[in-house]
Write an enzyme that holds these catalytic residues in place. Structure first.
Site, PDB file in Angstrom:
ATOM      1  N   ARG A   1      -6.369  -1.289   1.102  1.00  0.00           N
ATOM      2  CA  ARG A   1      -5.141  -0.257   0.971  1.00  0.00           C
ATOM      3  C   ARG A   1      -4.335  -0.516  -0.263  1.00  0.00           C
ATOM      4  O   ARG A   1      -4.067  -1.709  -0.501  1.00  0.00           O
ATOM      5  CB  ARG A   1      -4.505   0.028   2.295  1.00  0.00           C
ATOM      6  CG  ARG A   1      -5.311   0.123   3.646  1.00  0.00           C
ATOM      7  CD  ARG A   1      -6.062   1.470   3.549  1.00  0.00           C
ATOM      8  NE  ARG A   1      -5.298   2.630   3.520  1.00  0.00           N
ATOM      9  CZ  ARG A   1      -5.691   3.925   3.269  1.00  0.00           C
ATOM     10  NH1 ARG A   1      -6.922   4.180   3.348  1.00  0.00           N
ATOM     11  NH2 ARG A   1      -4.913   5.090   3.318  1.00  0.00           N
TER      12      ARG A   1
ATOM     13  N   GLU B   1       1.290   3.994   1.629  1.00  0.00           N
ATOM     14  CA  GLU B   1       0.141   3.187   1.462  1.00  0.00           C
ATOM     15  C   GLU B   1      -1.058   4.267   1.012  1.00  0.00           C
ATOM     16  O   GLU B   1      -0.844   5.588   1.413  1.00  0.00           O
ATOM     17  CB  GLU B   1      -0.321   2.634   2.803  1.00  0.00           C
ATOM     18  CG  GLU B   1      -0.353   3.312   3.804  1.00  0.00           C
ATOM     19  CD  GLU B   1      -1.708   3.980   4.167  1.00  0.00           C
ATOM     20  OE1 GLU B   1      -2.616   3.496   3.724  1.00  0.00           O
ATOM     21  OE2 GLU B   1      -1.527   5.050   4.890  1.00  0.00           O
TER      22      GLU B   1
ATOM     23  N   CYS C   1      -4.083  11.532  -0.880  1.00  0.00           N
ATOM     24  CA  CYS C   1      -4.159  11.611  -2.492  1.00  0.00           C
ATOM     25  C   CYS C   1      -4.664  12.972  -3.106  1.00  0.00           C
ATOM     26  O   CYS C   1      -5.698  13.292  -2.631  1.00  0.00           O
ATOM     27  CB  CYS C   1      -5.156  10.412  -3.061  1.00  0.00           C
ATOM     28  SG  CYS C   1      -5.082  10.488  -4.772  1.00  0.00           S
TER      29      CYS C   1
ATOM     30  N   ARG D   1     -11.412  -3.799   4.830  1.00  0.00           N
ATOM     31  CA  ARG D   1     -10.857  -2.673   4.295  1.00  0.00           C
ATOM     32  C   ARG D   1      -9.794  -2.811   3.304  1.00  0.00           C
ATOM     33  O   ARG D   1      -9.000  -3.882   3.511  1.00  0.00           O
ATOM     34  CB  ARG D   1      -9.909  -1.922   5.836  1.00  0.00           C
ATOM     35  CG  ARG D   1      -9.470  -0.546   5.638  1.00  0.00           C
ATOM     36  CD  ARG D   1      -8.764  -0.082   6.815  1.00  0.00           C
ATOM     37  NE  ARG D   1      -8.558   1.495   6.995  1.00  0.00           N
ATOM     38  CZ  ARG D   1      -9.602   2.297   7.186  1.00  0.00           C
ATOM     39  NH1 ARG D   1     -10.477   1.629   7.872  1.00  0.00           N
ATOM     40  NH2 ARG D   1      -9.467   3.366   7.622  1.00  0.00           N
TER      41      ARG D   1
END
Length: 416
Positions: free
Chosen positions: A237, A190, A152, A235
């Site tokens: 995503r 993702e 990103c 986690r």
């Protein structure tokens, strides 16, 4: 059977406050506050919150109505070819392979990660190098799906119309260019959860606009939690799925994967049982300096720096001792009875400590890999720092496989 509640030990016996917080996306303090108010009453013998007190929550309902056992039977109706970008150490690629995809090309810049891919799958077409130098047009008859986790980056908005060309210079642009050149039926990207709010949401709005410009319908993006997909790790995503407009018009829709019927803990990663046939093998790992180890010895399972005696808090934290904020990652020891915290690219970073639950040392590389649900047969190539980086950056294999099966189901529906 779909909808059948399986006898999942940590569901039938209830939830610890920590686990309930993870399942419901709440802070542990907010769950503790509800306990203090009497809204939740833990069993005095087990300190677990009974299932019936929380079974009305959608997240808990979805666990109880799991159709995981049906979904693992999903198989491709024909060979579906996959192009993967930013392939890293192979977590996403392995999950996609398990779901039934055939990889025709994987691109990755990092040499050690490429060496890992080639070592474990000599038959894969692994292309090492800068994505911006690769022409994908030759693949546009062969590829059904493009996948990848683009890093990103911020876009520049000044005086721009915010189309594809305006994202040039970012790695999102390169993934979009690959999709434009290949024209797959479907793509899956993702990213980190933070992309949702990056630059006050403008980055995601640009991405949505470009996806529309490329000729794809974007399924409403969703943050998936690894703990719901047979992964012993907290986690998260952000998943983006796009369907080519000429195919989306046929009425096939993407369905998100069903959660597994229980939440797994670190114990499941480290010992023989549901995830692995053997206890975790010994492997290379970092060690603490002598004084740090002496201090960390005082941190209990699931604890962090605030669980140290005050004099050790001051010594360990130094100036940070006087600053605000919880800094809950510092001097953090994991708990064997809970999923791991999100792995980072190094297990002994001071801000994001990942100390073994019962031994005073950072997690070893194979322990790291098991928390990401890599098979023990998957060998990582490169120096220890590169191995931790490959594992820490990966998409958990079991989560990738669950997403992959949902994508196979979508492509099967499009075929029909």
């Amino acid at each position: 059977m779909a909808g059948k509640m399986l006898n999942s030990e940590n569901l039938t016996h209830g939830f610890s406050p920590e686990l309930l917080a993870d399942v419901l996306s709440l802070s542990k303090s907010s769950v503790e506050s509800r306990i203090k108010k009497g809204e939740l009453t833990p069993n005095p013998n087990t300190n677990l919150i009974p299932l019936e007190q929380v079974s009305h929550h959608l997240e808990v309902k979805s666990l109880l109505a799991s159709s995981w056992e049906d979904e693992i039977k999903i198989k491709p109706k024909r060979t579906y070819n996959l192009l993967e970008l930013f392939a890293g150490g192979g977590g996403l690629a392995l999950g996609m392979e398990e779901a039934g995809f055939n990889s025709v090309l994987l691109n990755e810049l990092d040499k050690h990660a490429c060496d890992t891919l080639k070592h474990n799958r000599p038959e894969w077409n692994v292309v090492q190098g800068d994505i911006s130098t690769i022409d994908f047009t030759d693949l546009n008859k062969d590829v059904d799906i493009v996948t990848g986790g683009f890093p990103c980056q911020a876009f520049s908005y000044a005086g721009k119309s915010l189309g594809l060309e305006d994202t040039r210079g970012t790695l999102f642009f390169e993934m979009a260019r690959a999709i434009k050149e290949v024209k797959p039926k479907v793509f899956m990207a993702e990213n980190v959860k933070a992309l949702l709010k990056h630059d006050n949401g403008r980055t995601l709005e640009v991405i949505k606009g470009v996806i529309d410009e490329l000729g794809y319908i974007l399924v409403e993006p969703k943050v998936l939690k690894a703990i719901f997909y047979k992964v012993p790790q907290k986690r998260e995503r952000l998943i983006l799925v796009g369907i080519r407009k000429d195919l989306a018009d046929k009425g096939a829709s993407f369905k998100w994967p069903s959660p597994y019927n229980k939440i797994l803990s670190l114990k499941d990663a480290f010992y023989k049982g549901e995830l692995y046939d053997t206890d975790v093998p010994l492997s290379q790992g970092q060690l603490y300096p002598t004084r740090k180890k002496e201090i960390m010895e005082h941190v209990p399972q699931g604890g962090y720096w605030r669980d140290l005696p005050d004099n050790l808090q001051r010594e360990y934290m130094k100036a940070s001792y006087f600053l605000g904020g919880g800094k809950t990652g510092m001097a953090r020891r994991l708990s064997m009875s809970e999923p791991s915290l999100t792995l980072t690219t190094a297990p002994a970073q001071k801000q994001t400590e990942r100390c073994h639950p019962t031994e005073t040392r950072p997690l070893q590389s194979r322990e790291y890999a098991r928390i990401q649900t890599f098979p023990d047969s998957w060998e990582f190539i490169g120096p220890l720092s590169a191995v931790y980086k490959q594992i820490g950056n990966a998409v958990p294999v079991n989560m990738a496989a669950a997403i992959g099966r949902s994508l196979i189901r979508l492509l099967n529906d499009l075929e029909a």
